[in-house]
Design an enzyme around this catalytic site. Structure first.
Site, PDB file in Angstrom:
ATOM      1  N   ASP A 162      94.343  66.572  -9.642  1.00  0.00           N
ATOM      2  CA  ASP A 162      95.559  66.974 -10.373  1.00  0.00           C
ATOM      3  C   ASP A 162      96.224  65.810 -11.101  1.00  0.00           C
ATOM      4  OD1 ASP A 162      95.267  69.566  -9.258  1.00  0.00           O
ATOM      5  OD2 ASP A 162      96.266  68.859  -7.440  1.00  0.00           O
ATOM      6  N   HIS A 195      92.231  72.779 -14.199  1.00  0.00           N
ATOM      7  CA  HIS A 195      92.558  71.755 -15.194  1.00  0.00           C
ATOM      8  C   HIS A 195      93.489  72.387 -16.221  1.00  0.00           C
ATOM      9  CE1 HIS A 195      88.768  69.150 -14.410  1.00  0.00           C
ATOM     10  NE2 HIS A 195      89.593  69.196 -13.406  1.00  0.00           N
TER      11      HIS A 195
HETATM   12  P1  GDP Z   1      93.996  68.133 -13.573  1.00  0.00           P
HETATM   13  O1  GDP Z   1      93.418  69.104 -12.590  1.00  0.00           O
HETATM   14  O2  GDP Z   1      93.677  66.725 -13.220  1.00  0.00           O
HETATM   15  O3  GDP Z   1      93.672  68.471 -14.988  1.00  0.00           O
HETATM   16  O4  GDP Z   1      95.563  68.235 -13.425  1.00  0.00           O
HETATM   17  P2  GDP Z   1      96.495  69.546 -13.414  1.00  0.00           P
HETATM   18  O5  GDP Z   1      96.162  70.356 -14.579  1.00  0.00           O
HETATM   19  O6  GDP Z   1      96.501  70.190 -12.124  1.00  0.00           O
HETATM   20  O7  GDP Z   1      97.916  68.883 -13.541  1.00  0.00           O
HETATM   21  C1  GDP Z   1      98.348  68.250 -14.620  1.00  0.00           C
HETATM   22  C2  GDP Z   1      99.653  68.923 -15.072  1.00  0.00           C
HETATM   23  O8  GDP Z   1     100.462  67.993 -15.714  1.00  0.00           O
HETATM   24  C3  GDP Z   1      99.467  70.015 -16.103  1.00  0.00           C
HETATM   25  O9  GDP Z   1     100.475  70.968 -15.976  1.00  0.00           O
HETATM   26  C4  GDP Z   1      99.583  69.279 -17.431  1.00  0.00           C
HETATM   27  O10 GDP Z   1      99.970  70.088 -18.506  1.00  0.00           O
HETATM   28  C5  GDP Z   1     100.652  68.319 -17.089  1.00  0.00           C
HETATM   29  N1  GDP Z   1     100.592  67.033 -17.763  1.00  0.00           N
HETATM   30  C6  GDP Z   1      99.498  66.274 -18.022  1.00  0.00           C
HETATM   31  N2  GDP Z   1      99.862  65.097 -18.564  1.00  0.00           N
HETATM   32  C7  GDP Z   1     101.222  65.121 -18.641  1.00  0.00           C
HETATM   33  C8  GDP Z   1     102.206  64.176 -19.071  1.00  0.00           C
HETATM   34  O11 GDP Z   1     101.907  63.067 -19.467  1.00  0.00           O
HETATM   35  N3  GDP Z   1     103.522  64.543 -18.954  1.00  0.00           N
HETATM   36  C9  GDP Z   1     103.903  65.748 -18.482  1.00  0.00           C
HETATM   37  N4  GDP Z   1     105.203  66.011 -18.400  1.00  0.00           N
HETATM   38  N5  GDP Z   1     103.012  66.669 -18.050  1.00  0.00           N
HETATM   39  C10 GDP Z   1     101.687  66.345 -18.134  1.00  0.00           C
END
Ligand code: GDP
Length: 424
Positions: A13, A41
């Site tokens: 995440d 993701h």
């Molecule tokens: P992944 O499984 O590693 O892709 O991560 P997740 O999707 O579970 O969590 C990442 C969350 O953070 C998602 O809701 C993204 O839209 C959000 N996100 C990613 N990068 C950023 C950022 O730089 N700032 C903010 N505020 N949200 C972000």
């Protein structure tokens, strides 16, 4: 031309989906090489907001070919549901832009059922499975007790193989868990229904990727979860059941001869962790709730509130070493803007001694976080698009992390949107 892996450095995440979505700009192929539909993701782009579970994040780019490699847990039913949902938002998905390895093993309906039965048996000792059948699936894969996607092209052999598996699996379902047996008709009709749907996507992806590499194409390998969830190097038994490390990408992608030129490790500006297991830097109470809300830290797949805490330098440095990361993408820096001072779990204390080495999993429960603070920046940074536009204290925080984990931070993400990042 290069081969690049995008991998999580911590507990998952970290924002990999968002980084892969951005980096697919330069990719010809995006390949998932491990894991299954148990993660989410999150990608936000011109088509809308998506929580991708099994589909590679390159699916939104018209010229990218997406591959599900032999290392993934291929659940045809869930994959089909996901394909339909993403198509419904106007994204084109066809065998032209999605290929499935004929050597990918099939996650069968009883894997999901067994996951639920085992979590119920474990009761308060459960590991926090997402009940997608991942652990039973990988156990069966390594016992050679499941089916390969390519067998769909050999119906007679498939039928006999499925019968043999059923006979064995029903012994476990009924004898161990006292559950109902699965009948052959149930299994066969499921295989016919979902197998037929995914069949057009199934091919020899080893050949496809080998030819792509030889032709100088850009290959991007997308990992699921993070270093600390790696089956061999993570916080066992609170790991996932596959290898999340970049070094597994050649094997799990279907290109055992892949050269890895670059590993972009994704690190969140603070820590989050889903499910059970030791989490040294964990916050509780009001400060945890405030951070959780600020970061929207609720599971993409399950909606479960994530455990949160300050960035953990000890775990992150270990994660960087495990991934052999060549650069870092630091995400969600904007989430910390509300804080007067920024907490950092700089070391662990174990048996009265300060340590910077990530300990053996069984010792993690005895570790205490050693927390230090830096001054906050207390202003909205989500519109910053260059290093100079970041407030000085935000730059100092990034530089501190970079120096302490020993890896260059090349991307700083300040928002979930595709262009909300700074390249250094
Ligand atoms: P992944 O499984 O590693 O892709 O991560 P997740 O999707 O579970 O969590 C990442 C969350 O953070 C998602 O809701 C993204 O839209 C959000 N996100 C990613 N990068 C950023 C950022 O730089 N700032 C903010 N505020 N949200 C972000």
């Amino acid at each position: 031309m290069s081969n690049c892996v995008v991998a999580g450095i911590n507990w998952g995440d970290e924002g990999k989906g968002r980084m892969v979505d951005l980096l697919t700009r330069d990719a010809d192929f995006v390949i998932r090489y491990q894991g299954g539909g148990n993660a989410g993701h999150t990608v936000i782009n011109e088509f809308g907001k998506f929580a991708l579970h099994l589909l590679p994040s390159g699916i939104f780019r018209p010229n990218v070919i997406n591959v599900l490699g032999n290392g993934v847990a291929l659940d045809p039913e869930n994959l089909w549901t996901e394909i339909e949902a993403v198509r419904a938002k106007g994204v084109r998905i066809s065998p032209d832009n999605l290929r499935i390895s004929d050597r990918a093993s099939l996650l069968l309906p009883w894997h999901r059922e067994l996951d639920g039965l085992e979590e119920a048996r474990l009761a308060d000792k459960k590991y926090g499975s997402t009940k997608q059948g991942i652990a039973p699936f990988y156990s069966d894969k390594y016992q050679k007790k499941t089916l390969l996607a390519g067998e769909l092209f050999y119906p007679e052999e498939l039928k006999q193989h499925a019968k043999d598996l059923l006979e064995w699996k029903d012994l476990t379902l009924t004898g161990v868990y006292g559950a109902e047996p699965v009948t052959f008709d149930e299994l066969w009709s499921w295989l016919c229904e979902y197998g037929e749907r995914i069949k057009p996507f199934v091919c020899d992806t080893e050949k496809l990727l080998r030819e792509a590499q030889n032709a100088g194409k850009n290959l991007l390998f997308e990992a699921q979860l993070g270093s600390l969830r790696d089956l061999d190097y993570g916080i066992y038994p609170y790991t996932t059941s596959s290898n999340t490390l970049a070094s597994y990408a050649p094997v799990g992608s279907g290109l055992p001869s892949a050269r890895i030129d670059e590993v972009i490790g994704v690190v969140k500006a603070y820590s989050t962790c889903v499910g059970e297991g030791p989490f040294v830097c964990e916050w509780f109470g009001e400060e945890a709730e405030t951070l959780r809300k600020a970061g929207g830290e609720y599971g993409a797949k399950t909606g479960r509130p994530r455990r949160v805490g300050p960035i953990d330098i000890v775990a992150t440095r270990y994660g960087v070493l495990c991934q052999n990361a060549t650069s870092i993408a630091l995400t969600k820096l904007d989430v910390l803007s509300y804080m007067d001072r920024i907490p950092i779990c700089a070391h662990y204390e174990l048996d009265g001694k300060i340590t910077d080495e990530f300990p053996f999993p069984a010792a993690l429960g005895s570790c205490r976080p050693v927390v230090e603070y830096m001054d906050g920046w207390k202003q909205d940074i989500s519109a910053a698009r260059s290093w100079d536009e970041l407030p000085e204290n935000a730059r100092r925080y990034v530089e501190y992390i970079e120096a302490s984990i020993g890896c260059r931070i090349r991307y700083v993400s300040v928002g979930p949107e595709r262009d909300a990042y700074i390249m250094r």
